[in-house]
Enzyme design. Structure first.
Site, PDB file in Angstrom:
ATOM      1  N   SER A 188       6.010  -0.053  -3.940  1.00  0.00           N
ATOM      2  CA  SER A 188       4.270  -0.771  -3.766  1.00  0.00           C
ATOM      3  C   SER A 188       4.504  -1.971  -4.423  1.00  0.00           C
ATOM      4  O   SER A 188       4.624  -3.268  -2.952  1.00  0.00           O
ATOM      5  CB  SER A 188       3.343  -0.387  -4.747  1.00  0.00           C
ATOM      6  OG  SER A 188       1.966   0.305  -4.737  1.00  0.00           O
ATOM      7  N   ASP A 260       9.981  19.918  12.995  1.00  0.00           N
ATOM      8  CA  ASP A 260      11.101  19.574  12.845  1.00  0.00           C
ATOM      9  C   ASP A 260      12.126  20.344  12.841  1.00  0.00           C
ATOM     10  O   ASP A 260      13.475  20.808  12.407  1.00  0.00           O
ATOM     11  CB  ASP A 260      10.598  18.736  11.543  1.00  0.00           C
ATOM     12  CG  ASP A 260      10.234  19.415  10.358  1.00  0.00           C
ATOM     13  OD1 ASP A 260      10.798  21.452  10.677  1.00  0.00           O
ATOM     14  OD2 ASP A 260       9.925  19.410   9.172  1.00  0.00           O
ATOM     15  N   ASP A 401       2.516   9.433   1.625  1.00  0.00           N
ATOM     16  CA  ASP A 401       2.097   8.165   0.408  1.00  0.00           C
ATOM     17  C   ASP A 401       0.353   7.937   0.720  1.00  0.00           C
ATOM     18  O   ASP A 401       0.312   7.612   1.941  1.00  0.00           O
ATOM     19  CB  ASP A 401       2.611   6.727   0.781  1.00  0.00           C
ATOM     20  CG  ASP A 401       2.498   6.132  -0.127  1.00  0.00           C
ATOM     21  OD1 ASP A 401       1.280   5.742  -0.515  1.00  0.00           O
ATOM     22  OD2 ASP A 401       3.476   5.010  -0.178  1.00  0.00           O
ATOM     23  N   HIS A 441       3.362   8.241  -2.945  1.00  0.00           N
ATOM     24  CA  HIS A 441       2.915   6.580  -3.876  1.00  0.00           C
ATOM     25  C   HIS A 441       4.274   6.749  -4.262  1.00  0.00           C
ATOM     26  O   HIS A 441       4.185   6.629  -5.897  1.00  0.00           O
ATOM     27  CB  HIS A 441       1.834   6.253  -3.924  1.00  0.00           C
ATOM     28  CG  HIS A 441       1.989   4.558  -3.895  1.00  0.00           C
ATOM     29  ND1 HIS A 441       2.143   3.762  -2.188  1.00  0.00           N
ATOM     30  CD2 HIS A 441       1.629   4.282  -4.758  1.00  0.00           C
ATOM     31  CE1 HIS A 441       2.392   2.711  -3.208  1.00  0.00           C
ATOM     32  NE2 HIS A 441       1.443   2.661  -4.685  1.00  0.00           N
TER      33      HIS A 441
END
EC number: 3.1.1.73
Length: 525
Positions: A188, A260, A401, A441
């Site tokens: 971060s 995917d 995030d 995050h």
């Protein structure tokens, strides 16, 4: 038998003598520290099994109480470093008896002025001489920046760099052999700090592990302010409730999960995910309008997932990546201002603690962007100095995030490639970026996202499972990571499955034949 008892007794005595010697070395170490602008508070011997003291940690950073029991023996050095007549920072250096000849600096988070004790515990257990600073102020607020550019300069780069210089000097003083290699670990704001070191002080670290960096920092603050302008307050017709964001999330997964090749609730490549939200617009006969969107609300959602441009049409910041909306609905889309953005404008851009975040416009964005104090944006694409110094950087970012979009990391990677004129294979020699599916995050989300970036995400010492050990292997043995393997943990900490995360710009594709939980059923394409 007597001989064995004698040998055991001698070994025990040697260990006791060694500990006594280390304890004495630590307790008298303060007498040797004569560094300019450095004031030593204490040098404390911490034996194995004792409670780690955080005597100088203020209540706003968690206080002095600690539930951490030391698993190693180390010398805890606490000190202040003066950076100007109006600024100083606090730092600690932890010097372990199981020292491996490696130095490591940790970073911070948010507008953070709190020492990263968790990362210090993690790194020192591996035998790193480890430091952490409060980045120039205590507490997770920007109020200390008000009318004090010196404190802003500490936050932008100076505290980490100066702390690293001091930390290396302490390491050389304490250990006769000095240090062989220097490392950095942060996420971060800590990720941004690592990259700022790469850009401005390319000789500070041999290896940098930087997660979810707050790149383009000023426009990240602008981006955080922009969401209130998009959503409006909770009583406006543009506002989308948290319950509706849950519906939106389910629709995003419905449209993008299988792209995917596997339906597992996790999006492997958010670039492929371009959801259409008009599918959620209420029809004319809908009775319960909280389970669908109005046309106005659909426009809100489309804006949320769009890039930010300035008044002149210049690109400022990328979109929020889809898949993060459940957490982001409480952070950015709640109808309130985002604290860090609010503080940046109050205490840095305008030096006005009464500034009202609800008045933010793109004109404010332009003012903040033009200011960029001490180049805190950290978006320099030329990192040739770090390359020439032989440095290595492992960059990762979670694809869920909800605070810093992972699209920002992709934008920076491309910016470096364009600025330096390097292909991915050229960049691979010193810079590798790994998008991590299922990671929030700096911490796990829905997927296999424990990659050894800290104690809470520890998944073993094997370099393929541990980004810090992967960096050590790259720097010291020349073996670069081809992938980062993450673990999906159950509530009780057991590993449910693992997945190998691809090196950008490749992406993960399920090819079978095993289940999606089989790490070998995926291929980087």
């Amino acid at each position: 038998m007597m001989r064995w008892f004698l040998l055991i007794g001698l070994a025990s005595a040697a260990a006791t003598d060694s500990s006594a010697s280390f304890e004495s070395r630590c307790q008298h170490f303060h007498k040797e520290i004569h560094l300019q602008n450095v004031h030593v508070h204490s040098t404390t011997y911490v034996p194995i099994g004792s409670n780690i003291s955080m005597a100088y940690n203020p209540p706003i950073c968690g206080g002095t109480s600690s539930s951490s029991i030391s698993t190693i023996e180390f010398c805890q050095v606490a000190l202040n470093v003066t950076t100007s007549d109006k600024s100083q920072f606090f730092m600690e250096a932890w010097l372990p008896s199981n020292y491996t000849g490696r130095f490591l600096s940790t970073g911070n988070g948010g507008l953070n002025g709190c020492v990263g004790y968790g990362d210090m515990i993690y790194a020192s257990q591996y035998g790193f001489a480890t430091i952490g600073t409060n980045n120039g102020h205590f507490g997770d607020t920007g109020q200390y920046f008000l009318n004090n550019p010196e404190v802003i300069e500490d936050f932008a780069y100076r505290a980490l760099h100066t702390g690293t210089v001091v930390g290396k000097a302490l390491t050389k003083l304490f250990y006769p052999q000095g240090y062989k290699n220097s490392y950095y670990l942060g996420c971060s704001t800590g990720g941004r700090q690592g990259w700022k070191s790469i850009q401005r002080f390319p000789d500070d670290f041999d290896g940098v592990v930087a997660g979810a960096p707050a790149f383009n920092f000023v426009n990240l603050c602008n981006w955080g302010s922009r969401f209130l302008k998009i959503t409006g307050p909770p009583d406006s017709d543009t506002f989308v409730t948290s319950a509706q964001w849950s519906i939106i999330h389910n629709e995003i997964i419905r449209q993008c999960d299988a792209l995917d090749g596997a339906v597992d609730g996790t999006i492997e490549d958010t670039d492929l995910c371009q959801p259409i939200f008009e599918t959620l617009i209420c029809n004319s006969t809908a009775v319960n309008k909280t389970s669908c969107l109005t046309g106005v609300q659909a426009n809100t959602v489309n804006e949320v997932f769009s890039a930010m441009y300035g008044l002149d049409g210049k690109w400022l910041y990328p979109r929020m990546q889809p898949g993060s909306e459940l957490a982001a609905s409480f952070i950015y889309y709640s109808g309130n201002g985002f604290k860090y953005s609010d503080d940046w404008f109050k205490y840095v851009v305008y030096n006005d603690s009464n500034w009202d975040h609800s008045t933010w416009t793109l004109a404010d964005a332009a003012a903040a962007d033009a200011q960029d104090p001490f180049q805190i944006s950290t978006f320099d694409g030329d990192i040739s100095g770090f390359q020439k110094a032989g440095g290595k950087v492992l960059h990762y970012h979670g694809l869920e995030d909800a605070i810093i979009t992972s699209d920002s990391s992709k934008a920076y990677y491309k910016h470096v490639a364009d600025t330096m004129g390097l292909s991915p294979s050229d960049l691979d020699q010193f810079y590798r970026f790994f998008p991590i599916s299922g990671m929030g995050h700096c911490s796990p989300g829905t997927g296999a996202a424990s990659i050894g970036q800290g104690s809470s995400t520890y998944a073993g010492d094997d370099p393929q499972d541990n980004v810090l050990m992967a960096m050590v292997q790259w720097v010291e043995k020349g073996i670069a990571p081809e992938y980062v393997r993450g673990s999906k943990k159950s509530i009780d900490g057991q590993t449910e499955y693992r997945r190998k995360h691809c090196k950008y710009p490749k992406r993960n594709r399920y090819v079978g034949p095993g289940k999606y939980t089989d790490e070998n059923a995926w291929k980087c394409v």
